[in-house]
Design a protein around this motif. Structure first.
Motif, PDB file in Angstrom:
ATOM      1  N   ASN A  55       0.835  -1.200   0.000  1.00 46.55           N
ATOM      2  CA  ASN A  55       0.000   0.000   0.000  1.00 46.55           C
ATOM      3  C   ASN A  55       0.869   1.249   0.000  1.00 46.55           C
ATOM      4  OD1 ASN A  55      -1.637  -2.082   2.095  1.00 46.55           O
ATOM      5  ND2 ASN A  55      -2.827  -1.241   0.412  1.00 46.55           N
ATOM      6  N   LEU A  56       0.253   2.350  -0.374  1.00 49.54           N
ATOM      7  CA  LEU A  56       0.934   3.636  -0.445  1.00 49.54           C
ATOM      8  C   LEU A  56       0.800   4.378   0.876  1.00 49.54           C
ATOM      9  CD1 LEU A  56       2.367   5.773  -2.279  1.00 49.54           C
ATOM     10  CD2 LEU A  56       0.072   6.650  -2.798  1.00 49.54           C
ATOM     11  N   TRP A  57       1.920   4.903   1.378  1.00 53.35           N
ATOM     12  CA  TRP A  57       1.974   5.682   2.607  1.00 53.35           C
ATOM     13  C   TRP A  57       2.692   6.998   2.338  1.00 53.35           C
ATOM     14  CZ3 TRP A  57       0.787   3.848   7.811  1.00 53.35           C
ATOM     15  CH2 TRP A  57       0.258   2.549   7.843  1.00 53.35           C
ATOM     16  N   VAL A  58       2.440   7.996   3.187  1.00 53.41           N
ATOM     17  CA  VAL A  58       3.133   9.288   3.105  1.00 53.41           C
ATOM     18  C   VAL A  58       3.543   9.695   4.516  1.00 53.41           C
ATOM     19  CG1 VAL A  58       2.936  11.736   2.535  1.00 53.41           C
ATOM     20  CG2 VAL A  58       1.921  10.024   1.014  1.00 53.41           C
ATOM     21  N   ARG A  68      -1.429   6.351   6.030  1.00 53.24           N
ATOM     22  CA  ARG A  68      -1.733   5.361   4.996  1.00 53.24           C
ATOM     23  C   ARG A  68      -2.663   5.975   3.961  1.00 53.24           C
ATOM     24  NH1 ARG A  68      -3.299  -0.876   6.424  1.00 53.24           N
ATOM     25  NH2 ARG A  68      -3.238  -1.712   4.300  1.00 53.24           N
ATOM     26  N   PHE A  69      -2.244   5.950   2.694  1.00 51.28           N
ATOM     27  CA  PHE A  69      -3.026   6.576   1.628  1.00 51.28           C
ATOM     28  C   PHE A  69      -3.907   5.586   0.871  1.00 51.28           C
ATOM     29  CE2 PHE A  69      -1.757  11.047   0.239  1.00 51.28           C
ATOM     30  CZ  PHE A  69      -1.495  11.448   1.540  1.00 51.28           C
ATOM     31  N   THR A  70      -3.504   4.333   0.796  1.00 52.62           N
ATOM     32  CA  THR A  70      -4.346   3.330   0.137  1.00 52.62           C
ATOM     33  C   THR A  70      -4.511   2.147   1.077  1.00 52.62           C
ATOM     34  OG1 THR A  70      -2.510   2.159  -0.949  1.00 52.62           O
ATOM     35  CG2 THR A  70      -3.520   4.001  -2.151  1.00 52.62           C
ATOM     36  N   THR A  71      -5.599   1.442   0.927  1.00 50.23           N
ATOM     37  CA  THR A  71      -5.884   0.284   1.774  1.00 50.23           C
ATOM     38  C   THR A  71      -6.249  -0.900   0.888  1.00 50.23           C
ATOM     39  OG1 THR A  71      -8.221   0.908   1.965  1.00 50.23           O
ATOM     40  CG2 THR A  71      -6.712   1.741   3.647  1.00 50.23           C
ATOM     41  N   GLY A  72      -6.455  -2.022   1.546  1.00 52.51           N
ATOM     42  CA  GLY A  72      -6.928  -3.191   0.824  1.00 52.51           C
ATOM     43  C   GLY A  72      -5.813  -4.082   0.332  1.00 52.51           C
ATOM     44  N   LYS A  73      -6.233  -5.193  -0.215  1.00 52.98           N
ATOM     45  CA  LYS A  73      -5.302  -6.201  -0.699  1.00 52.98           C
ATOM     46  C   LYS A  73      -4.983  -5.925  -2.163  1.00 52.98           C
ATOM     47  CE  LYS A  73      -6.900  -9.461   2.767  1.00 52.98           C
ATOM     48  NZ  LYS A  73      -7.536 -10.758   3.066  1.00 52.98           N
ATOM     49  N   VAL A  74      -4.058  -4.966  -2.334  1.00 48.79           N
ATOM     50  CA  VAL A  74      -3.633  -4.520  -3.654  1.00 48.79           C
ATOM     51  C   VAL A  74      -2.110  -4.546  -3.689  1.00 48.79           C
ATOM     52  CG1 VAL A  74      -5.691  -3.117  -4.045  1.00 48.79           C
ATOM     53  CG2 VAL A  74      -3.698  -2.110  -2.904  1.00 48.79           C
ATOM     54  N   LYS A  75      -1.561  -4.263  -4.841  1.00 50.36           N
ATOM     55  CA  LYS A  75      -0.105  -4.237  -5.006  1.00 50.36           C
ATOM     56  C   LYS A  75       0.296  -2.901  -5.618  1.00 50.36           C
ATOM     57  CE  LYS A  75       0.311  -9.264  -5.389  1.00 50.36           C
ATOM     58  NZ  LYS A  75       0.797 -10.402  -6.202  1.00 50.36           N
ATOM     59  N   PHE A  90       0.857   6.460  -9.211  1.00 56.97           N
ATOM     60  CA  PHE A  90       1.504   5.191  -8.871  1.00 56.97           C
ATOM     61  C   PHE A  90       0.913   4.078  -9.713  1.00 56.97           C
ATOM     62  CE2 PHE A  90      -2.100   5.757  -6.062  1.00 56.97           C
ATOM     63  CZ  PHE A  90      -2.681   4.499  -5.939  1.00 56.97           C
ATOM     64  N   VAL A  91       1.633   2.996  -9.795  1.00 59.11           N
ATOM     65  CA  VAL A  91       1.164   1.807 -10.503  1.00 59.11           C
ATOM     66  C   VAL A  91       0.597   0.847  -9.476  1.00 59.11           C
ATOM     67  CG1 VAL A  91       1.829  -0.136 -11.972  1.00 59.11           C
ATOM     68  CG2 VAL A  91       2.887   2.105 -12.320  1.00 59.11           C
ATOM     69  N   SER A  92      -0.487   0.179  -9.826  1.00 58.86           N
ATOM     70  CA  SER A  92      -1.073  -0.790  -8.903  1.00 58.86           C
ATOM     71  C   SER A  92      -1.675  -1.945  -9.691  1.00 58.86           C
ATOM     72  CB  SER A  92      -2.159  -0.129  -8.049  1.00 58.86           C
ATOM     73  OG  SER A  92      -2.629  -1.029  -7.051  1.00 58.86           O
ATOM     74  N   HIS A  93      -1.535  -3.139  -9.142  1.00 53.50           N
ATOM     75  CA  HIS A  93      -2.148  -4.312  -9.746  1.00 53.50           C
ATOM     76  C   HIS A  93      -3.442  -4.597  -8.990  1.00 53.50           C
ATOM     77  CE1 HIS A  93      -1.844  -7.769 -12.454  1.00 53.50           C
ATOM     78  NE2 HIS A  93      -2.442  -8.469 -11.494  1.00 53.50           N
ATOM     79  N   ARG A  94      -4.561  -4.355  -9.658  1.00 53.45           N
ATOM     80  CA  ARG A  94      -5.871  -4.543  -9.046  1.00 53.45           C
ATOM     81  C   ARG A  94      -6.809  -5.199 -10.050  1.00 53.45           C
ATOM     82  NH1 ARG A  94      -6.832   1.226  -5.765  1.00 53.45           N
ATOM     83  NH2 ARG A  94      -4.691   1.392  -4.960  1.00 53.45           N
ATOM     84  N   ASP A  95      -7.674  -6.038  -9.554  1.00 52.82           N
ATOM     85  CA  ASP A  95      -8.666  -6.700 -10.423  1.00 52.82           C
ATOM     86  C   ASP A  95      -7.991  -7.385 -11.601  1.00 52.82           C
ATOM     87  OD1 ASP A  95     -10.701  -5.688  -8.770  1.00 52.82           O
ATOM     88  OD2 ASP A  95     -10.701  -3.794  -9.878  1.00 52.82           O
ATOM     89  N   GLU A 109      -9.533   9.585  -2.345  1.00 52.11           N
ATOM     90  CA  GLU A 109      -9.732   8.391  -3.155  1.00 52.11           C
ATOM     91  C   GLU A 109      -8.797   8.403  -4.362  1.00 52.11           C
ATOM     92  OE1 GLU A 109     -11.429   4.692  -3.825  1.00 52.11           O
ATOM     93  OE2 GLU A 109     -11.808   6.054  -2.149  1.00 52.11           O
ATOM     94  N   ALA A 110      -8.142   7.287  -4.607  1.00 49.06           N
ATOM     95  CA  ALA A 110      -7.282   7.174  -5.782  1.00 49.06           C
ATOM     96  C   ALA A 110      -8.142   7.024  -7.027  1.00 49.06           C
ATOM     97  CB  ALA A 110      -6.346   5.985  -5.643  1.00 49.06           C
ATOM     98  N   ARG A 111      -7.794   7.751  -8.063  1.00 47.08           N
ATOM     99  CA  ARG A 111      -8.526   7.711  -9.334  1.00 47.08           C
ATOM    100  C   ARG A 111      -7.752   6.857 -10.331  1.00 47.08           C
ATOM    101  NH1 ARG A 111      -7.992  11.114 -14.021  1.00 47.08           N
ATOM    102  NH2 ARG A 111      -6.559  12.474 -12.852  1.00 47.08           N
ATOM    103  N   LYS A 112      -8.428   5.882 -10.904  1.00 48.00           N
ATOM    104  CA  LYS A 112      -7.779   5.061 -11.917  1.00 48.00           C
ATOM    105  C   LYS A 112      -7.697   5.837 -13.221  1.00 48.00           C
ATOM    106  CE  LYS A 112      -9.811   1.416 -13.821  1.00 48.00           C
ATOM    107  NZ  LYS A 112     -10.309   0.028 -13.978  1.00 48.00           N
ATOM    108  N   LEU A 113      -6.485   6.048 -13.695  1.00 47.77           N
ATOM    109  CA  LEU A 113      -6.299   6.751 -14.956  1.00 47.77           C
ATOM    110  C   LEU A 113      -6.443   5.798 -16.129  1.00 47.77           C
ATOM    111  CD1 LEU A 113      -5.445   9.563 -16.128  1.00 47.77           C
ATOM    112  CD2 LEU A 113      -3.122   8.635 -16.246  1.00 47.77           C
TER     113      LEU A 113
END
Length: 674
Positions: A55-58, A68-75, A90-95, A109-113
């Motif tokens: 997850n992403l932290w600042v 903590r900026f993002t939560t959940g079981k993501v990469k 940032f890059v994330s592997h989701r779904d 909330e993170a916006r998927k580009l």
């Protein structure tokens, strides 16, 4: 009166294998443009799912509680700040797909580009913040299942192979397409593919004015046969004709524009036929207009400008691009020397190389904002798994400041063994750096069993970095000895190149001189010494038991057994000749002379073979050959196979299998050394 839980004294205990599940690791770090915040990704283990998530932290650079900026079981990975510091991409592997996401710098909330079926890398912003630049590699089409829907787990009907390099350990069979350069509009997400075709384009970077993009690309007729002939290129940022920037033959990695846009710094060397990592990666600068040619700024610095330090807390090595000072007069980079990886600087015109981070340890990644007044970095040492630090680049000497304490509370209640220097001279007087760890509950006057550890590579180094496996063995009552024999990096090119085409000679003598040094310790029982190593360290373990009976037991992991067969089955088999100076068609006898399989009749040491079934670097057939031969010869041997695991099981494999590996090692050594 009952004491509150917070006032209860913390009990010191020994570290366990299961403690591995509690570690958290900082994987990426990015300093904001105003140098007031640090974004980082934190990886953790999901014990129930037996998976890794991040997850992403600042955290403020002034210190304070991380957020903590993002939560959940993501990469989540590769965080990068927008030029105005208002957003983090940032890059994330989701779904089941890789995607690029944007989140406000204040949280939200993170916006998927965008998301696509493939892999994103080398993410960065354009100077005006309107575009995101990346390298993207699309996956092959997914087979259609019986229900008419894509089935990601289904195997294709066949694989048609035309390249030498068609598989990669940890990834499997590579897609037909390679990495190409894309830009994405940060408002709409609309993508523009700038490059295509049979060649790959890597490490793209915007010029300071946003008009150009530099990148690295191997465009030889057959890049797989000449894998180190990588050139530097530029292309208009809107697409168009690309142009090669003059550099000497050899690899080009991680290009970085000068502030005035007239030069490009990169990491590389001028030895396109180098063996496995002997030539030092150096810091080069090339004029964009090609006039004057590229210059090696660190020509007199006989050390690699990369992270050569290994541990079991991370997979792979970070190689950040060189960072320019605001006035363009200096460059900052990482380099490895004598068991440490640290931050260095050199004038952009060439000159004296200076070490900025003088604290011994393992610099794993670093980031500096435009202007380069401060560096944020990920750092480890013998007692710190991985934390975020900062330092002022202008300070002499620089004083690193620890910003996060992610593992502090967890480790405060655990007793650790502190490695001590134990360097020695080899048979010919060559100094070899080494360390020794006493059992965690060491008692003077007693003699203990010992384990000699041998690193992989071979062109890497053990160093001042946290090693869970070593701490676990020390907690179980073993003395641990680890060293950097010739063939490893961090001590100069002559040291690293001493074993090219001659594995099992000087390196074996260095390791055995280390065994002699270990046996001389008054607290070591010389009759109860074991040996272990993985990959090249596994090769050396196999070699040792075929040439001496002095060890009571041995554990070999993901090892090289037969150079002849490995050159035709490994994912890098087509490059074995560069290290061995022999091919199976020109000099098969030389390959067999450097193969432990040729000496199995001599083995008397009880040997445990650990190997991973999806290992493409040292394929499972290597372990199979060794087990079959020793079993047929009625030797004491057992074979443990780990399904689905690649070469790097000990560093980033499925958690329960990492624990099982440690368990088998402990059982074997306990059986024969205690």
């Amino acid at each position: 009166m009952k004491k509150s839980r917070s006032n209860m004294p913390k009990t010191n205990r020994l570290i366990t294998a299961e403690d591995l599940l509690k570690f958290k690791w900082v994987r990426a770090v990015a300093l904001s443009p105003g140098e007031s915040k640090i974004a980082y990704t934190l990886e953790w283990i999901d014990e129930n799912k037996q998976k890794y998530w991040s997850n992403l932290w600042v955290v403020p650079t002034s210190g304070g509680a991380p957020r903590r900026f993002t939560t959940g079981k993501v990469k989540d990975r590769q965080p990068v700040w927008s030029p105005d510091g208002k957003f983090i991409a940032f890059v994330s592997h989701r779904d089941e797909e890789d995607g690029i996401y944007i989140i406000p710098a204040d949280g939200g909330e993170a916006r998927k580009l965008v998301s696509m079926n493939g892999t994103f890398g080398s993410l960065s912003w354009s100077p005006d913040g309107r575009r995101l630049l990346c390298a993207f590699r699309k996956n092959d089409p997914v087979p259609i299942g019986e229900d008419g829907k894509p089935d990601r787990k289904a195997a294709p009907v066949f694989r048609h192979i035309t390249r030498l390099f068609y598989k990669l350990d940890g990834e499997g069979f590579l897609p037909k397409d390679g990495f190409h350069i894309w830009t994405f509009d940060t408002a709409s997400g609309k993508g523009t593919q700038l490059t295509a075709g049979r060649y790959e384009e890597l490490s793209p970077a915007f010029s300071p004015d946003g008009e150009w993009i530099c990148f690295a690309s191997n465009r030889q007729p057959d890049p797989d046969r000449e894998s180190l002939r990588i050139d530097l290129w530029v292309i208009p940022s809107g697409g168009g004709r690309m142009r090669k920037v003059s550099t000497p033959p050899g690899p080009v990695w991680m290009p970085s524009w000068s502030p005035d846009g007239k030069k490009i710094a990169y990491i590389g060397h001028d030895r396109p036929d180098d063996s496995w990592g002997v030539a030092n990666d150096h810091i080069w600068v090339a004029p964009v207009n090609g006039k004057g040619g590229a210059k090696d700024l660190t020509a007199g610095f006989d050390r690699p400008c990369n992270d050569s330090t290994i541990c079991d807390m991370q997979e792979g090595h970070g190689i950040p691009a060189p960072v320019w000072s605001a006035d363009g007069k200096r460059l900052y980079f990482m380099a490895s020397d004598s068991g440490s990886t640290a931050l260095y600087t050199v004038p952009s015109s060439g000159g004296k190389v200076s070490r900025i981070l003088t604290r011994p340890g393992h610099l794993q990644r670093f980031s500096a904002a435009k202007g380069a007044k401060t560096a944020a970095f990920v750092f480890s040492d013998f007692s710190i798994p991985a934390e975020v630090f900062t330092l002022k680049l202008s300070e002499k000497p620089a004083q690193p400041r620890q910003i996060t304490s992610i593992s502090k509370e967890f480790l405060e209640g655990i007793l650790l063994s502190r490695p001590e220097p134990a360097s020695f001279k080899s048979f010919d007087g060559t100094p070899v750096q080494a360390w020794i760890m006493k059992p965690t509950h060491f008692k003077p006057g007693r003699k203990y069993p010992a384990i000699l550890q041998i690193h992989g590579g071979p062109a890497v180094q053990y160093g001042i970095s946290f090693f869970h496996e070593f701490q676990l063995l020390a907690a179980r009552g073993y003395v641990i000895f680890f060293s950097n024999p010739r063939g490893g990096q961090g001590y100069g090119e002559a040291f690293a190149g001493a074993i090219v085409g001659d594995w099992g000679n000087i390196d074996y003598k260095d390791v055995m001189a280390g065994a002699d040094e270990l046996a001389r310790k008054p607290f070591v029982d010389p009759k109860r010494v074991g040996v272990t190593g993985g990959s090249y360290g596994g090769f050396m373990t196999n070699w040792i038991v075929g040439h001496t009976n002095r060890f009571r037991a041995a554990v070999t992991g993901r090892s090289v057994v037969n150079q002849y067969s490995m050159s035709g089955s490994s994912d890098i088999g087509h490059e074995v000749y560069r290290e061995m100076k022999a091919t199976i068609w020109d000099d098969p006898d030389k390959l067999l002379r450097m193969s432990p399989i040729s000496y199995v009749k001599n083995v008397k040491t009880p040997l445990l073979i650990l190997h991973n079934e999806f290992d493409l670097r040292c394929p499972i057939s290597q372990g199979e050959e060794l087990f079959l031969a020793l079993k047929m010869l009625k030797k004491k041997v057992e074979f443990v196979r780990f399904p689905e695991e690649p070469h790097g099981l000990s560093r980033h494999g499925r958690p329960d299998r990492r624990l099982a590996r440690l368990g088998w090692m402990l059982k074997w050594f306990d059986r024969y050394l205690k």
